[in-house]
Design a protein around this motif. Structure first.
Motif, PDB file in Angstrom:
ATOM      1  N   ARG A   4       0.825  -1.201   0.000  1.00  0.00           N
ATOM      2  CA  ARG A   4       0.000   0.000   0.000  1.00  0.00           C
ATOM      3  C   ARG A   4       0.870   1.266   0.000  1.00  0.00           C
ATOM      4  NH1 ARG A   4      -3.985   1.864   4.913  1.00  0.00           N
ATOM      5  NH2 ARG A   4      -5.160   3.459   3.808  1.00  0.00           N
ATOM      6  N   GLN A 198     -18.080  -1.890   0.285  1.00  0.00           N
ATOM      7  CA  GLN A 198     -18.375  -1.237   1.562  1.00  0.00           C
ATOM      8  C   GLN A 198     -19.865  -0.957   1.752  1.00  0.00           C
ATOM      9  OE1 GLN A 198     -15.630   2.009   0.924  1.00  0.00           O
ATOM     10  NE2 GLN A 198     -14.150   1.187   2.394  1.00  0.00           N
ATOM     11  N   ARG A 216      -6.580  -3.349  -0.618  1.00  0.00           N
ATOM     12  CA  ARG A 216      -7.057  -3.629   0.737  1.00  0.00           C
ATOM     13  C   ARG A 216      -8.529  -4.050   0.763  1.00  0.00           C
ATOM     14  NH1 ARG A 216      -3.666  -2.368   4.716  1.00  0.00           N
ATOM     15  NH2 ARG A 216      -5.400  -2.323   6.218  1.00  0.00           N
ATOM     16  N   TYR A 217      -8.903  -4.921  -0.169  1.00  0.00           N
ATOM     17  CA  TYR A 217     -10.269  -5.415  -0.185  1.00  0.00           C
ATOM     18  C   TYR A 217     -10.618  -6.134   1.112  1.00  0.00           C
ATOM     19  CZ  TYR A 217     -10.526  -4.546  -5.263  1.00  0.00           C
ATOM     20  OH  TYR A 217     -10.538  -3.975  -6.521  1.00  0.00           O
ATOM     21  N   HIS A 218      -9.579  -6.636   1.808  1.00  0.00           N
ATOM     22  CA  HIS A 218      -9.838  -7.364   3.046  1.00  0.00           C
ATOM     23  C   HIS A 218     -10.504  -6.501   4.109  1.00  0.00           C
ATOM     24  CE1 HIS A 218      -6.199  -5.272   4.302  1.00  0.00           C
ATOM     25  NE2 HIS A 218      -5.544  -5.853   3.305  1.00  0.00           N
ATOM     26  N   ASP A 219     -10.438  -5.189   3.968  1.00  0.00           N
ATOM     27  CA  ASP A 219     -11.118  -4.319   4.924  1.00  0.00           C
ATOM     28  C   ASP A 219     -12.639  -4.395   4.790  1.00  0.00           C
ATOM     29  OD1 ASP A 219      -8.742  -3.444   5.979  1.00  0.00           O
ATOM     30  OD2 ASP A 219      -8.660  -1.596   4.810  1.00  0.00           O
ATOM     31  N   ALA A 220     -13.114  -4.829   3.619  1.00  0.00           N
ATOM     32  CA  ALA A 220     -14.560  -4.909   3.382  1.00  0.00           C
ATOM     33  C   ALA A 220     -15.031  -6.332   3.095  1.00  0.00           C
ATOM     34  CB  ALA A 220     -14.954  -3.996   2.215  1.00  0.00           C
ATOM     35  N   ALA A 222     -13.289 -10.085   3.747  1.00  0.00           N
ATOM     36  CA  ALA A 222     -12.079 -10.663   4.346  1.00  0.00           C
ATOM     37  C   ALA A 222     -11.672 -12.012   3.788  1.00  0.00           C
ATOM     38  CB  ALA A 222     -12.269 -10.789   5.861  1.00  0.00           C
ATOM     39  N   ALA A 283      -2.606  -8.867   7.026  1.00  0.00           N
ATOM     40  CA  ALA A 283      -3.540  -7.748   7.224  1.00  0.00           C
ATOM     41  C   ALA A 283      -4.846  -8.186   7.869  1.00  0.00           C
ATOM     42  CB  ALA A 283      -3.810  -7.068   5.883  1.00  0.00           C
TER      43      ALA A 283
END
Length: 331
Positions: A4, A198, A216-220, A222, A283
């Motif tokens: 990132r 999201q 960072r798709y894992h933030d929405a 996983a 992450a």
């Protein structure tokens, strides 16, 4: 430095490849891509360094869609205003239907055989004919990465896909398989994927694991399952008129450099997928092993749902048969 922060730190100066000692008044090659920090960008950087050092071209790099959205860059190559664009082959299907051969998952389901196919002189010579008449000359084609399904809930069986809204490329070879398994395919630009995850506009996305990690798709969402038998293929598309106008010695140097850089990119890309796996887990994302039954059933769904697309296009059907023949001859 994680992926990132690498992307953020390079975005502001990623435009022109600056190599000391580049000769003046050489032909300029504007080399574009839509991504940054992935194997396509790596290919650009390695190619620019070698060609600029050879002193036969001045290569300028424009990653991260600096020259416009993907359709505009494709048009730029066809018009000759952009010399080179590296992109997923799916975005060239409107240029020539034969580019869709790289979306036929059954043909490319074995990673080892796929690498051998793309490295063969027979396949390379045939692929160079794609885009003939539309001013497009593909000089390098290779696997970017396997596709992955990134989702809010685990995907362990084929039934887990039913009812999900899944972002796909705007290719019928991704749209129809998702319909076949009971999902709702949602084509959308890359820039809209994260907001859609999201807000719940989509439940999952078909994407490269390296792209999923970088954004960072894992933030929405996983959960990730990587489908090794379903590759994402990219090609270095060049302006034919520009290439044909180069001196023969420059053309020869360019071809030799492309093949060497392609070999490096294939190895770098494979390592990048492994880096993405690690980064995803670090992450907080969940990386699920691919169940052989799930993968086999997905391959069946892909094959059955896309067979009418192949049969309905004589040019594509002929190309699939030709590539199958080449693959059989080198296996």
């Amino acid at each position: 430095m994680d992926r990132r922060h690498f992307l953020a730190s390079t975005a502001c100066f990623a435009g022109v490849a600056a190599t000391p000692g580049i000769a003046q008044n050489l032909p300029v090659q504007k080399f574009a891509s839509a991504t940054l920090g992935d194997v396509q960008h790596h290919f650009q950087q390695e190619y620019a360094e070698q060609m600029n050092q050879a002193g036969v071209l001045t290569v300028e790099l424009y990653p991260a869609s600096q020259l416009g959205p993907i359709p505009s860059m494709v048009n730029g190559v066809m018009l000759g205003s952009i010399e080179t664009f590296i992109t997923a082959t799916a975005f060239l299907s409107q240029v020539d239907p034969r580019f869709q051969v790289f979306d036929v998952a059954a043909l490319l389901s074995d990673p080892v055989k796929t690498r051998a196919l793309f490295a063969s002189d027979q396949a390379c010579a045939r692929i160079e004919g794609y885009g003939d008449g539309r001013n497009v000359l593909p000089l390098s084609t290779f696997v970017h990465s396997p596709n992955a399904i990134i989702s809010k809930s685990p995907i362990e069986t084929i039934d887990d896909l039913a009812g999900l809204k899944i972002r796909v490329l705007g290719s019928p070879f991704q749209i129809e398989p998702m319909r076949a398994v009971g999902a709702t395919p949602v084509p959308m630009p890359l820039s809209e994927v994260m907001p859609a995850l999201q807000t719940g506009a989509i439940d999952a996305v078909v994407s490269s694991p390296t792209v999923a990690t970088a954004f960072r798709y894992h933030d929405a969402a996983a959960h990730m399952v990587i489908i090794d038998s379903w590759p994402l293929v990219v090609t270095m598309a060049n302006s034919r008129s520009w290439f044909d106008a180069l001196p023969e010695a420059t053309q020869s140097t360019l071809r030799t450099t492309v093949r060497a850089v392609e070999q490096d990119a294939v190895a770098w890309g494979a390592a990048d997928v492994e880096r993405a796996r690690t980064a995803w887990a670090d992450a907080g994302g969940s990386l699920h092993a691919t169940d052989p039954t799930f993968e086999a059933e997905l391959q069946t769904a892909i094959a059955e749902s896309t067979a009418p697309l192949i049969a309905g296009s004589p040019a594509l059907a002929g190309e699939v048969a030709a590539m199958e023949s080449i693959a059989a001859s080198i296996s």
